[in-house]
Design a protein around this motif. Structure first.
Motif, short mmCIF file in Angstrom:
data_model
loop_
_atom_site.label_atom_id
_atom_site.label_comp_id
_atom_site.label_asym_id
_atom_site.label_seq_id
_atom_site.Cartn_x
_atom_site.Cartn_y
_atom_site.Cartn_z
N LEU A 38 0.84 -1.20 0.00
CA LEU A 38 0.00 0.00 0.00
C LEU A 38 0.87 1.25 0.00
CD1 LEU A 38 -3.00 0.92 0.13
CD2 LEU A 38 -2.62 1.29 2.56
N HIS A 39 1.92 1.26 0.79
CA HIS A 39 2.84 2.40 0.81
C HIS A 39 3.45 2.62 -0.58
CE1 HIS A 39 3.61 2.14 5.45
NE2 HIS A 39 2.34 2.35 5.13
N THR A 40 3.82 1.53 -1.23
CA THR A 40 4.37 1.63 -2.58
C THR A 40 3.34 2.20 -3.54
OG1 THR A 40 5.89 -0.22 -2.22
CG2 THR A 40 5.34 0.32 -4.50
N ALA A 41 2.10 1.72 -3.42
CA ALA A 41 1.03 2.21 -4.29
C ALA A 41 0.79 3.70 -4.09
CB ALA A 41 -0.24 1.42 -4.04
N LEU A 42 0.81 4.15 -2.84
CA LEU A 42 0.61 5.57 -2.56
C LEU A 42 1.71 6.41 -3.21
CD1 LEU A 42 -0.40 5.47 1.23
CD2 LEU A 42 -1.89 6.02 -0.71
N ALA A 43 2.95 5.95 -3.09
CA ALA A 43 4.07 6.69 -3.66
C ALA A 43 3.99 6.74 -5.18
CB ALA A 43 5.39 6.07 -3.21
N GLU A 44 3.55 5.64 -5.80
CA GLU A 44 3.48 5.59 -7.26
C GLU A 44 2.28 6.36 -7.80
OE1 GLU A 44 5.68 1.24 -7.82
OE2 GLU A 44 3.51 1.43 -8.14
N GLU A 45 1.16 6.32 -7.09
CA GLU A 45 -0.06 6.97 -7.59
C GLU A 45 -0.08 8.47 -7.30
OE1 GLU A 45 -1.98 5.59 -9.53
OE2 GLU A 45 -1.79 3.44 -9.21
N TYR A 46 0.64 8.90 -6.27
CA TYR A 46 0.64 10.31 -5.90
C TYR A 46 2.09 10.80 -5.79
CZ TYR A 46 -3.95 8.55 -4.55
OH TYR A 46 -5.17 7.92 -4.54
N PRO A 47 2.78 10.89 -6.94
CA PRO A 47 4.22 11.20 -6.91
C PRO A 47 4.54 12.60 -6.42
CG PRO A 47 3.37 11.18 -9.16
CD PRO A 47 2.30 10.63 -8.31
N LEU A 48 3.72 13.61 -6.75
CA LEU A 48 4.01 14.96 -6.29
C LEU A 48 3.90 15.05 -4.78
CD1 LEU A 48 2.14 17.12 -8.98
CD2 LEU A 48 4.56 16.50 -8.87
N LEU A 49 2.90 14.39 -4.24
CA LEU A 49 2.73 14.38 -2.79
C LEU A 49 3.97 13.81 -2.11
CD1 LEU A 49 -0.53 13.27 -0.95
CD2 LEU A 49 1.70 12.51 -0.14
N HIS A 50 4.51 12.77 -2.72
CA HIS A 50 5.65 12.09 -2.08
C HIS A 50 6.99 12.74 -2.37
CE1 HIS A 50 2.65 9.01 -1.27
NE2 HIS A 50 3.50 8.53 -0.38
#
Length: 445
Positions: A38-50
Protein backbone atom coordinates in the motif's frame (compact mmCIF):
# COMPACT_ATOMS: atom_id res chain seq x y z
CA UNK A 1 -15.94 11.85 -19.64
CA UNK A 2 -19.08 9.74 -19.29
CA UNK A 3 -20.33 9.99 -15.65
CA UNK A 4 -20.55 6.20 -15.64
CA UNK A 5 -16.82 5.87 -16.39
CA UNK A 6 -14.33 5.76 -13.53
CA UNK A 7 -12.16 8.84 -13.12
CA UNK A 8 -8.37 8.57 -12.81
CA UNK A 9 -8.75 9.36 -9.10
CA UNK A 10 -11.23 6.50 -8.73
CA UNK A 11 -8.87 4.06 -10.42
CA UNK A 12 -6.22 4.96 -7.87
CA UNK A 13 -8.67 4.13 -5.08
CA UNK A 14 -9.41 0.85 -6.86
CA UNK A 15 -5.73 -0.09 -6.61
CA UNK A 16 -5.69 0.66 -2.88
CA UNK A 17 -8.85 -1.38 -2.28
CA UNK A 18 -7.28 -4.42 -3.92
CA UNK A 19 -4.53 -4.50 -1.27
CA UNK A 20 -5.85 -6.42 1.81
CA UNK A 21 -4.47 -4.24 4.60
CA UNK A 22 -6.35 -6.01 7.39
CA UNK A 23 -5.29 -4.97 10.88
CA UNK A 24 -5.18 -7.29 13.87
CA UNK A 25 -4.73 -6.81 17.59
CA UNK A 26 -1.90 -9.32 17.42
CA UNK A 27 0.95 -7.72 15.42
CA UNK A 28 2.20 -11.18 14.50
CA UNK A 29 -0.98 -11.74 12.49
CA UNK A 30 -0.68 -8.52 10.47
CA UNK A 31 0.35 -8.95 6.83
CA UNK A 32 3.30 -6.55 6.74
CA UNK A 33 3.73 -7.13 3.00
CA UNK A 34 0.22 -5.81 2.34
CA UNK A 35 0.95 -2.54 4.12
CA UNK A 36 4.30 -2.26 2.33
CA UNK A 37 2.46 -2.73 -0.96
CA UNK A 38 0.00 0.00 0.00
CA UNK A 39 2.84 2.40 0.81
CA UNK A 40 4.37 1.63 -2.58
CA UNK A 41 1.03 2.21 -4.29
CA UNK A 42 0.61 5.57 -2.56
CA UNK A 43 4.07 6.69 -3.66
CA UNK A 44 3.48 5.59 -7.26
CA UNK A 45 -0.06 6.97 -7.59
CA UNK A 46 0.64 10.31 -5.90
CA UNK A 47 4.22 11.20 -6.91
CA UNK A 48 4.01 14.96 -6.29
CA UNK A 49 2.73 14.38 -2.79
CA UNK A 50 5.65 12.09 -2.08
CA UNK A 51 8.31 14.38 -3.53
CA UNK A 52 7.06 17.72 -2.19
CA UNK A 53 5.72 16.78 1.24
CA UNK A 54 7.80 15.63 4.20
CA UNK A 55 6.99 12.03 5.06
CA UNK A 56 7.46 10.34 8.44
CA UNK A 57 6.74 6.66 9.16
CA UNK A 58 5.26 6.04 12.59
CA UNK A 59 4.24 3.10 14.77
CA UNK A 60 4.79 0.34 12.29
CA UNK A 61 2.82 1.20 9.17
CA UNK A 62 1.26 4.59 9.96
CA UNK A 63 2.28 7.64 7.95
CA UNK A 64 2.47 11.38 8.63
CA UNK A 65 3.04 14.01 5.93
CA UNK A 66 3.73 17.72 6.29
CA UNK A 67 2.65 20.14 3.58
CA UNK A 68 4.26 23.46 4.38
CA UNK A 69 1.89 26.35 3.90
CA UNK A 70 2.31 30.11 3.64
CA UNK A 71 2.17 30.18 7.44
CA UNK A 72 2.84 27.70 10.21
CA UNK A 73 0.13 29.35 12.30
CA UNK A 74 -3.15 27.48 12.74
CA UNK A 75 -1.98 24.12 11.30
CA UNK A 76 -4.65 21.73 10.05
CA UNK A 77 -4.59 17.93 10.29
CA UNK A 78 -6.47 15.80 7.74
CA UNK A 79 -6.84 12.21 8.88
CA UNK A 80 -7.82 8.82 7.47
CA UNK A 81 -6.80 5.21 8.05
CA UNK A 82 -5.33 2.65 5.71
CA UNK A 83 -6.35 -0.50 7.54
CA UNK A 84 -9.62 -2.39 7.12
CA UNK A 85 -11.59 -4.96 9.09
CA UNK A 86 -11.50 -8.66 8.15
CA UNK A 87 -13.98 -10.14 5.69
CA UNK A 88 -16.45 -12.74 6.91
CA UNK A 89 -15.86 -15.78 4.72
CA UNK A 90 -19.56 -16.67 4.90
CA UNK A 91 -20.82 -13.20 3.90
CA UNK A 92 -22.62 -12.99 0.57
CA UNK A 93 -20.64 -10.31 -1.29
CA UNK A 94 -21.96 -9.46 -4.75
CA UNK A 95 -18.33 -8.93 -5.79
CA UNK A 96 -15.37 -10.29 -3.82
CA UNK A 97 -14.23 -7.91 -1.11
CA UNK A 98 -10.70 -7.33 -2.39
CA UNK A 99 -11.31 -7.57 -6.15
CA UNK A 100 -12.17 -3.87 -6.44
CA UNK A 101 -14.81 -4.49 -9.09
CA UNK A 102 -16.40 -1.51 -10.83
CA UNK A 103 -20.00 -2.30 -11.71
CA UNK A 104 -23.44 -0.67 -11.70
CA UNK A 105 -22.02 2.77 -11.00
CA UNK A 106 -20.05 1.70 -7.91
CA UNK A 107 -16.60 0.60 -6.87
CA UNK A 108 -17.16 -2.47 -4.69
CA UNK A 109 -14.85 -3.66 -1.94
CA UNK A 110 -13.68 -3.53 1.62
CA UNK A 111 -12.38 -0.05 2.41
CA UNK A 112 -14.38 1.84 -0.22
CA UNK A 113 -16.29 3.57 2.58
CA UNK A 114 -14.12 2.79 5.60
CA UNK A 115 -11.68 4.33 5.04
CA UNK A 116 -9.52 4.14 1.94
CA UNK A 117 -11.97 6.49 0.22
CA UNK A 118 -10.76 9.23 2.57
CA UNK A 119 -7.09 8.28 2.09
CA UNK A 120 -7.44 8.38 -1.69
CA UNK A 121 -9.69 11.43 -1.63
CA UNK A 122 -7.24 13.48 0.41
CA UNK A 123 -4.25 12.35 -1.64
CA UNK A 124 -6.00 13.03 -4.96
CA UNK A 125 -6.95 16.55 -3.87
CA UNK A 126 -3.43 17.33 -2.63
CA UNK A 127 -1.87 15.87 -5.78
CA UNK A 128 -4.08 18.02 -7.99
CA UNK A 129 -3.33 21.20 -6.05
CA UNK A 130 0.40 20.49 -6.06
CA UNK A 131 0.20 20.16 -9.82
CA UNK A 132 -1.28 23.65 -9.96
CA UNK A 133 1.52 25.06 -7.81
CA UNK A 134 -0.95 25.79 -5.03
CA UNK A 135 0.39 26.60 -1.55
CA UNK A 136 -2.06 26.29 1.35
CA UNK A 137 -2.58 29.30 3.60
CA UNK A 138 -1.35 27.32 6.58
CA UNK A 139 0.55 24.11 7.25
CA UNK A 140 -1.41 20.96 6.45
CA UNK A 141 -0.57 17.62 8.01
CA UNK A 142 -1.85 14.32 6.61
CA UNK A 143 -2.13 11.60 9.26
CA UNK A 144 -2.86 8.12 7.88
CA UNK A 145 -3.18 5.45 10.55
CA UNK A 146 -2.66 1.73 10.00
CA UNK A 147 -4.38 0.24 13.05
CA UNK A 148 -7.51 2.32 13.65
CA UNK A 149 -9.81 -0.69 13.43
CA UNK A 150 -8.06 -2.37 16.37
CA UNK A 151 -7.72 0.72 18.57
CA UNK A 152 -4.01 0.80 17.84
CA UNK A 153 -1.21 3.26 18.47
CA UNK A 154 -0.69 4.93 15.10
CA UNK A 155 -2.69 8.05 15.94
CA UNK A 156 -1.15 8.18 19.41
CA UNK A 157 2.29 8.22 17.79
CA UNK A 158 1.18 11.00 15.42
CA UNK A 159 0.03 13.14 18.34
CA UNK A 160 3.28 12.50 20.18
CA UNK A 161 5.33 13.40 17.09
CA UNK A 162 3.46 16.65 16.51
CA UNK A 163 3.76 17.54 20.18
CA UNK A 164 7.51 16.94 20.06
CA UNK A 165 7.68 19.47 17.21
CA UNK A 166 5.63 22.00 19.13
CA UNK A 167 2.72 21.69 16.71
CA UNK A 168 -0.71 22.32 18.21
CA UNK A 169 -3.37 21.87 15.52
CA UNK A 170 -5.97 24.57 14.97
CA UNK A 171 -8.35 22.01 13.47
CA UNK A 172 -8.41 18.24 12.98
CA UNK A 173 -10.67 16.50 10.45
CA UNK A 174 -11.10 12.74 10.38
CA UNK A 175 -13.63 10.29 8.94
CA UNK A 176 -17.00 9.98 10.65
CA UNK A 177 -20.11 11.64 9.29
CA UNK A 178 -21.07 11.69 5.63
CA UNK A 179 -23.55 13.23 3.20
CA UNK A 180 -26.25 10.90 4.43
CA UNK A 181 -29.26 10.17 2.27
CA UNK A 182 -32.33 8.48 3.80
CA UNK A 183 -31.05 9.51 7.21
CA UNK A 184 -34.40 10.16 8.88
CA UNK A 185 -37.93 9.04 7.97
CA UNK A 186 -39.64 11.61 5.78
CA UNK A 187 -36.59 13.87 5.38
CA UNK A 188 -35.80 13.99 1.68
CA UNK A 189 -32.77 16.27 1.80
CA UNK A 190 -29.38 14.65 2.40
CA UNK A 191 -27.86 15.64 5.74
CA UNK A 192 -24.14 16.37 5.82
CA UNK A 193 -23.54 15.25 9.39
CA UNK A 194 -20.30 16.54 10.88
CA UNK A 195 -19.24 14.76 14.05
CA UNK A 196 -18.40 17.20 16.83
CA UNK A 197 -17.92 14.42 19.38
CA UNK A 198 -17.85 10.67 19.46
CA UNK A 199 -19.05 8.07 21.86
CA UNK A 200 -16.59 6.27 24.06
CA UNK A 201 -15.84 2.73 22.83
CA UNK A 202 -15.66 0.34 25.77
CA UNK A 203 -15.70 -3.45 25.91
CA UNK A 204 -16.70 -5.84 28.67
CA UNK A 205 -16.71 -9.59 29.13
CA UNK A 206 -19.46 -11.41 30.96
CA UNK A 207 -18.22 -14.67 32.45
CA UNK A 208 -20.02 -17.41 34.35
CA UNK A 209 -18.09 -20.34 35.84
CA UNK A 210 -19.47 -23.73 36.84
CA UNK A 211 -18.68 -27.42 37.22
CA UNK A 212 -19.46 -28.49 33.67
CA UNK A 213 -19.84 -32.18 32.97
CA UNK A 214 -21.55 -34.67 30.70
CA UNK A 215 -24.42 -33.34 28.60
CA UNK A 216 -26.54 -36.35 29.60
CA UNK A 217 -26.76 -35.01 33.17
CA UNK A 218 -27.53 -31.30 32.93
CA UNK A 219 -27.90 -29.37 36.17
CA UNK A 220 -30.28 -26.46 36.57
CA UNK A 221 -29.03 -22.89 36.23
CA UNK A 222 -25.65 -23.76 34.74
CA UNK A 223 -23.22 -21.28 33.19
CA UNK A 224 -24.94 -21.06 29.80
CA UNK A 225 -28.35 -20.53 31.44
CA UNK A 226 -27.06 -17.74 33.66
CA UNK A 227 -25.23 -16.12 30.74
CA UNK A 228 -28.30 -16.28 28.53
CA UNK A 229 -30.41 -14.71 31.27
CA UNK A 230 -27.83 -11.96 31.73
CA UNK A 231 -27.90 -11.19 28.00
CA UNK A 232 -31.69 -11.03 28.03
CA UNK A 233 -31.65 -8.72 31.04
CA UNK A 234 -29.32 -6.36 29.19
CA UNK A 235 -31.73 -6.33 26.25
CA UNK A 236 -34.67 -5.57 28.54
CA UNK A 237 -32.96 -2.71 30.35
CA UNK A 238 -31.37 -0.36 27.79
CA UNK A 239 -29.64 2.83 28.81
CA UNK A 240 -31.92 5.84 29.26
CA UNK A 241 -32.47 8.11 26.26
CA UNK A 242 -31.62 11.80 26.20
CA UNK A 243 -30.75 14.49 23.68
CA UNK A 244 -27.24 15.98 23.75
CA UNK A 245 -26.82 19.49 22.36
CA UNK A 246 -25.45 18.43 18.93
CA UNK A 247 -28.42 16.12 18.39
CA UNK A 248 -30.86 18.87 19.33
CA UNK A 249 -29.19 21.14 16.76
CA UNK A 250 -29.32 18.36 14.16
CA UNK A 251 -33.09 18.08 14.49
CA UNK A 252 -33.55 21.83 14.48
CA UNK A 253 -31.72 22.00 11.17
CA UNK A 254 -33.64 19.07 9.70
CA UNK A 255 -37.01 20.55 10.68
CA UNK A 256 -37.63 22.60 7.50
CA UNK A 257 -37.07 19.45 5.42
CA UNK A 258 -39.26 17.13 7.51
CA UNK A 259 -42.90 16.17 6.94
CA UNK A 260 -45.29 18.94 8.04
CA UNK A 261 -46.54 16.95 11.01
CA UNK A 262 -43.01 16.58 12.43
CA UNK A 263 -41.73 20.10 11.83
CA UNK A 264 -43.04 21.66 15.07
CA UNK A 265 -41.59 18.82 17.13
CA UNK A 266 -38.18 19.02 15.46
CA UNK A 267 -38.03 22.81 15.34
CA UNK A 268 -38.69 22.95 19.07
CA UNK A 269 -36.42 20.03 19.90
CA UNK A 270 -34.82 21.76 22.90
CA UNK A 271 -38.21 22.25 24.55
CA UNK A 272 -39.52 18.81 23.61
CA UNK A 273 -36.31 16.85 24.09
CA UNK A 274 -37.74 14.02 26.26
CA UNK A 275 -40.60 13.40 23.82
CA UNK A 276 -38.26 13.50 20.82
CA UNK A 277 -35.81 11.14 22.49
CA UNK A 278 -38.57 8.59 23.08
CA UNK A 279 -39.69 8.92 19.47
CA UNK A 280 -36.17 8.25 18.19
CA UNK A 281 -35.87 5.12 20.30
CA UNK A 282 -38.94 3.78 18.50
CA UNK A 283 -37.73 4.86 15.04
CA UNK A 284 -35.10 2.15 14.63
CA UNK A 285 -31.56 1.18 15.56
CA UNK A 286 -29.76 4.09 13.86
CA UNK A 287 -31.96 6.87 15.35
CA UNK A 288 -32.06 5.16 18.74
CA UNK A 289 -28.26 5.05 18.93
CA UNK A 290 -28.21 8.84 18.54
CA UNK A 291 -29.86 9.41 21.90
CA UNK A 292 -28.40 6.89 24.31
CA UNK A 293 -25.46 4.78 25.33
CA UNK A 294 -25.74 1.40 23.65
CA UNK A 295 -24.66 -2.12 24.62
CA UNK A 296 -24.31 -4.84 22.01
CA UNK A 297 -23.51 -8.48 22.76
CA UNK A 298 -21.03 -9.34 20.01
CA UNK A 299 -19.34 -12.60 21.00
CA UNK A 300 -20.49 -15.79 22.72
CA UNK A 301 -18.50 -18.83 23.79
CA UNK A 302 -19.23 -21.91 25.86
CA UNK A 303 -18.54 -25.61 25.63
CA UNK A 304 -15.78 -26.92 23.35
CA UNK A 305 -18.01 -29.88 22.33
CA UNK A 306 -21.71 -30.38 21.74
CA UNK A 307 -21.93 -33.21 24.29
CA UNK A 308 -20.09 -31.33 27.04
CA UNK A 309 -21.69 -28.89 29.48
CA UNK A 310 -19.74 -25.68 29.58
CA UNK A 311 -17.66 -25.07 32.68
CA UNK A 312 -17.28 -21.44 31.59
CA UNK A 313 -19.59 -19.38 29.41
CA UNK A 314 -18.59 -15.94 28.13
CA UNK A 315 -20.12 -13.05 26.25
CA UNK A 316 -18.42 -10.00 24.82
CA UNK A 317 -20.31 -6.74 25.20
CA UNK A 318 -19.39 -3.65 23.22
CA UNK A 319 -20.63 -0.41 24.80
CA UNK A 320 -20.70 2.97 23.06
CA UNK A 321 -20.90 5.65 25.72
CA UNK A 322 -22.79 8.87 25.03
CA UNK A 323 -21.20 12.20 26.01
CA UNK A 324 -22.49 12.95 29.48
CA UNK A 325 -22.17 9.31 30.54
CA UNK A 326 -18.90 7.66 31.56
CA UNK A 327 -17.21 4.28 31.80
CA UNK A 328 -18.08 4.22 35.51
CA UNK A 329 -21.76 4.97 34.96
CA UNK A 330 -21.96 2.42 32.12
CA UNK A 331 -20.38 -0.24 34.33
CA UNK A 332 -22.87 0.51 37.09
CA UNK A 333 -25.78 0.26 34.66
CA UNK A 334 -24.64 -3.14 33.37
CA UNK A 335 -24.22 -4.50 36.88
CA UNK A 336 -27.64 -3.25 37.86
CA UNK A 337 -29.29 -4.70 34.74
CA UNK A 338 -27.68 -8.15 35.08
CA UNK A 339 -28.37 -8.34 38.82
CA UNK A 340 -26.59 -11.67 39.32
CA UNK A 341 -23.56 -12.10 41.56
CA UNK A 342 -22.59 -15.24 39.66
CA UNK A 343 -22.01 -13.26 36.47
CA UNK A 344 -18.55 -11.66 36.48
CA UNK A 345 -18.28 -8.35 34.65
CA UNK A 346 -14.72 -7.67 33.48
CA UNK A 347 -13.63 -4.44 31.78
CA UNK A 348 -11.47 -5.33 28.76
CA UNK A 349 -10.77 -1.89 27.29
CA UNK A 350 -12.23 1.52 27.83
CA UNK A 351 -12.43 4.96 26.29
CA UNK A 352 -14.45 7.85 27.64
CA UNK A 353 -16.58 9.87 25.21
CA UNK A 354 -14.69 12.77 23.67
CA UNK A 355 -15.23 16.44 24.49
CA UNK A 356 -17.75 18.22 22.26
CA UNK A 357 -16.05 20.54 19.76
CA UNK A 358 -17.72 23.90 19.25
CA UNK A 359 -20.18 24.29 16.39
CA UNK A 360 -21.90 27.59 17.20
CA UNK A 361 -20.03 30.78 16.27
CA UNK A 362 -16.94 28.69 15.56
CA UNK A 363 -14.84 29.63 12.47
CA UNK A 364 -13.53 26.09 12.00
CA UNK A 365 -17.01 24.58 11.91
CA UNK A 366 -18.20 27.42 9.67
CA UNK A 367 -15.36 26.56 7.28
CA UNK A 368 -16.65 22.99 7.00
CA UNK A 369 -20.23 24.20 6.53
CA UNK A 370 -19.17 26.63 3.80
CA UNK A 371 -17.30 23.91 1.93
CA UNK A 372 -20.28 21.56 2.18
CA UNK A 373 -22.54 24.27 0.73
CA UNK A 374 -20.16 24.82 -2.19
CA UNK A 375 -19.80 21.17 -3.18
CA UNK A 376 -23.10 19.70 -1.91
CA UNK A 377 -25.62 22.55 -2.30
CA UNK A 378 -28.57 20.20 -1.77
CA UNK A 379 -27.27 18.97 1.59
CA UNK A 380 -28.03 20.32 5.06
CA UNK A 381 -24.82 20.58 7.13
CA UNK A 382 -25.26 19.83 10.78
CA UNK A 383 -23.36 18.77 13.90
CA UNK A 384 -23.99 15.36 15.42
CA UNK A 385 -22.49 12.84 17.81
CA UNK A 386 -20.59 10.09 16.02
CA UNK A 387 -21.65 6.66 17.21
CA UNK A 388 -18.44 4.91 16.19
CA UNK A 389 -14.87 5.58 17.24
CA UNK A 390 -12.10 7.19 15.20
CA UNK A 391 -8.40 7.85 15.57
CA UNK A 392 -9.20 11.55 15.99
CA UNK A 393 -10.17 10.98 19.61
CA UNK A 394 -6.46 10.98 20.45
CA UNK A 395 -6.13 14.53 19.11
CA UNK A 396 -8.66 15.91 21.59
CA UNK A 397 -5.80 16.30 24.08
CA UNK A 398 -3.99 18.77 21.80
CA UNK A 399 -6.79 20.36 19.77
CA UNK A 400 -10.11 21.95 20.71
CA UNK A 401 -11.57 21.66 17.21
CA UNK A 402 -11.79 17.99 16.25
CA UNK A 403 -14.39 17.15 13.60
CA UNK A 404 -15.38 13.97 11.85
CA UNK A 405 -16.73 14.06 8.29
CA UNK A 406 -16.15 11.93 5.20
CA UNK A 407 -17.36 14.03 2.24
CA UNK A 408 -19.11 11.29 0.31
CA UNK A 409 -22.77 10.65 -0.43
CA UNK A 410 -24.00 7.44 1.19
CA UNK A 411 -27.41 5.80 1.11
CA UNK A 412 -28.74 3.95 4.11
CA UNK A 413 -27.86 0.66 2.42
CA UNK A 414 -24.29 1.83 1.93
CA UNK A 415 -23.97 2.90 5.54
CA UNK A 416 -25.21 -0.53 6.60
CA UNK A 417 -22.50 -2.16 4.45
CA UNK A 418 -19.67 -0.68 6.55
CA UNK A 419 -18.02 -3.56 8.46
CA UNK A 420 -20.52 -5.81 6.66
CA UNK A 421 -20.78 -7.09 3.09
CA UNK A 422 -21.22 -5.28 -0.24
CA UNK A 423 -19.35 -2.17 0.89
CA UNK A 424 -19.28 0.17 -2.14
CA UNK A 425 -18.90 3.79 -3.16
CA UNK A 426 -20.55 5.57 -6.06
CA UNK A 427 -18.20 6.65 -8.84
CA UNK A 428 -19.56 10.19 -8.94
CA UNK A 429 -19.78 10.31 -5.15
CA UNK A 430 -16.07 9.64 -4.86
CA UNK A 431 -15.20 12.39 -7.32
CA UNK A 432 -17.42 14.80 -5.36
CA UNK A 433 -15.47 13.92 -2.25
CA UNK A 434 -12.16 14.68 -3.95
CA UNK A 435 -13.55 18.07 -4.97
CA UNK A 436 -14.66 18.71 -1.40
CA UNK A 437 -11.20 18.07 0.03
CA UNK A 438 -9.68 20.32 -2.62
CA UNK A 439 -12.17 23.09 -1.92
CA UNK A 440 -11.54 22.80 1.81
CA UNK A 441 -7.81 23.30 1.25
CA UNK A 442 -8.50 26.34 -0.96
CA UNK A 443 -10.84 27.76 1.66
CA UNK A 444 -8.20 27.75 4.41
CA UNK A 445 -7.30 31.32 3.52
Amino acid sequence: MNPADPSPALLKLQRLVRIPTVSDRDPALVDDAAFAALHTALAEEYPLLHTQLERTALAGHSLLYRWRGASSERPVVLMAHMDVVPVDADATWTHAAFDGVIADGFLWGRGTLDDKNCVAGICAAVEELLGEGFVPAQDVWLSFGADEEVFGTGAVAAVEHLTSLGVRPWMVLDEGGAVAHDSFPGVAAPIAVIGVAEKGATSFELRVDGRGGHASQPAAKGPTWRLARAVMRLEKKPFPARMPAPTLELFRRMAPHAPAALRPLMANSSKLAPLLARALVLAGAEPAAMVRTTAAVTQLSGSPAINVIASTAKAGVNVRIMPGDSVASATAHLRDAIDDEHVHLDLLESAEPTPVSAFEDEPAFALLERTVAEVFPDAVPSPYVLMGATDSRHFAAVCERVYRFAPFRMSKAQRESIHSYDERIGLEAFDEGVRWYGQLLRNLD
